[in-house]
Design a protein around this motif. Structure first.
Motif, PDB file in Angstrom:
ATOM      1  N   THR A   1       1.385  -0.875   1.883  1.00 31.88           N
ATOM      2  CA  THR A   1       0.526   0.422   2.457  1.00 31.88           C
ATOM      3  C   THR A   1      -0.405  -0.105   3.578  1.00 31.88           C
ATOM      4  O   THR A   1      -0.507   0.360   4.574  1.00 31.88           O
ATOM      5  CB  THR A   1      -0.376   1.319   1.399  1.00 31.88           C
ATOM      6  OG1 THR A   1       0.657   1.700   0.364  1.00 31.88           O
ATOM      7  CG2 THR A   1      -1.048   2.261   2.329  1.00 31.88           C
ATOM      8  N   ALA A   2      -1.266  -1.222   3.352  1.00 34.92           N
ATOM      9  CA  ALA A   2      -1.856  -1.566   4.488  1.00 34.92           C
ATOM     10  C   ALA A   2      -1.443  -2.113   5.461  1.00 34.92           C
ATOM     11  O   ALA A   2      -1.598  -1.962   6.643  1.00 34.92           O
ATOM     12  CB  ALA A   2      -2.777  -2.717   3.659  1.00 34.92           C
TER      13      ALA A   2
ATOM     14  N   ALA B   1       0.681   5.356   7.730  1.00 36.92           N
ATOM     15  CA  ALA B   1       0.286   6.088   6.426  1.00 36.92           C
ATOM     16  C   ALA B   1       1.742   7.095   6.133  1.00 36.92           C
ATOM     17  O   ALA B   1       1.923   6.714   4.710  1.00 36.92           O
ATOM     18  CB  ALA B   1      -0.929   6.760   6.189  1.00 36.92           C
TER      19      ALA B   1
ATOM     20  N   VAL C   1      -0.007   0.969   7.586  1.00 38.62           N
ATOM     21  CA  VAL C   1      -1.089   1.510   8.333  1.00 38.62           C
ATOM     22  C   VAL C   1      -1.416   0.521   9.423  1.00 38.62           C
ATOM     23  O   VAL C   1      -1.639   1.026  10.614  1.00 38.62           O
ATOM     24  CB  VAL C   1      -2.266   1.690   7.374  1.00 38.62           C
ATOM     25  CG1 VAL C   1      -3.541   2.323   8.236  1.00 38.62           C
ATOM     26  CG2 VAL C   1      -1.825   3.026   6.572  1.00 38.62           C
TER      27      VAL C   1
ATOM     28  N   SER D   1      -2.089   4.882  13.033  1.00 37.77           N
ATOM     29  CA  SER D   1      -2.411   4.725  11.331  1.00 37.77           C
ATOM     30  C   SER D   1      -1.884   5.955  10.554  1.00 37.77           C
ATOM     31  O   SER D   1      -1.372   5.527   9.725  1.00 37.77           O
ATOM     32  CB  SER D   1      -4.150   4.710  11.444  1.00 37.77           C
ATOM     33  OG  SER D   1      -4.649   3.894  11.838  1.00 37.77           O
ATOM     34  N   ALA D   2      -1.984   7.147  11.106  1.00 37.87           N
ATOM     35  CA  ALA D   2      -1.178   8.265  10.376  1.00 37.87           C
ATOM     36  C   ALA D   2       0.007   8.060  10.377  1.00 37.87           C
ATOM     37  O   ALA D   2       0.785   8.393   9.148  1.00 37.87           O
ATOM     38  CB  ALA D   2      -1.827   9.623  10.967  1.00 37.87           C
TER      39      ALA D   2
ATOM     40  N   ALA E   1       4.469   4.564   4.902  1.00 33.40           N
ATOM     41  CA  ALA E   1       4.181   3.936   3.612  1.00 33.40           C
ATOM     42  C   ALA E   1       4.286   4.968   2.516  1.00 33.40           C
ATOM     43  O   ALA E   1       4.863   4.702   1.503  1.00 33.40           O
ATOM     44  CB  ALA E   1       3.003   3.185   3.754  1.00 33.40           C
ATOM     45  N   ALA E   2       3.722   6.101   2.892  1.00 32.47           N
ATOM     46  CA  ALA E   2       3.933   7.158   1.798  1.00 32.47           C
ATOM     47  C   ALA E   2       5.495   7.517   1.348  1.00 32.47           C
ATOM     48  O   ALA E   2       5.851   7.410   0.115  1.00 32.47           O
ATOM     49  CB  ALA E   2       3.144   8.295   2.201  1.00 32.47           C
TER      50      ALA E   2
END
Length: 85
Positions: A48-49, A16, A52, A12-13, A19-20
């Motif tokens: 983003t979803a 993220a 992640v 998940s990190a 995505a960032a």
């Protein structure tokens, strides 16, 4: 079970972070400047979803022992994230 949760959190990190990085470059895209702002916001949220979610799934699979070569897994994860968003 703890290692699967750790894989989920790490994935998940990573998703993220990816995505960032993508969102940081979105203003550089000329077509994004012309897009409808409301639609652009929902697209960014969906992207983003998706990042992640795909990262979390990849982390769980890696923690479970599924480890394809990077030359295979990188493009597959990119395609999965693109398809999910």
């Amino acid at each position: 079970m703890g290692s699967l949760l750790s894989g989920l959190l790490r994935g998940s990190a990573a998703g993220a972070a990816g995505a960032a990085a993508f969102l940081a470059t979105a203003p550089l895209d000329a077509s994004a400047a012309r897009a409808d702002r409301a639609r652009l916001g929902s697209d960014l949220l969906a992207g983003t979803a998706a990042g992640v979610g795909v990262g979390a799934l990849a982390g769980v699979l890696r923690a479970a022992g599924v480890r394809p070569p990077a030359a295979v897994s990188g493009p597959l994860l990119g395609l999965a994230a693109a398809a999910a968003s």
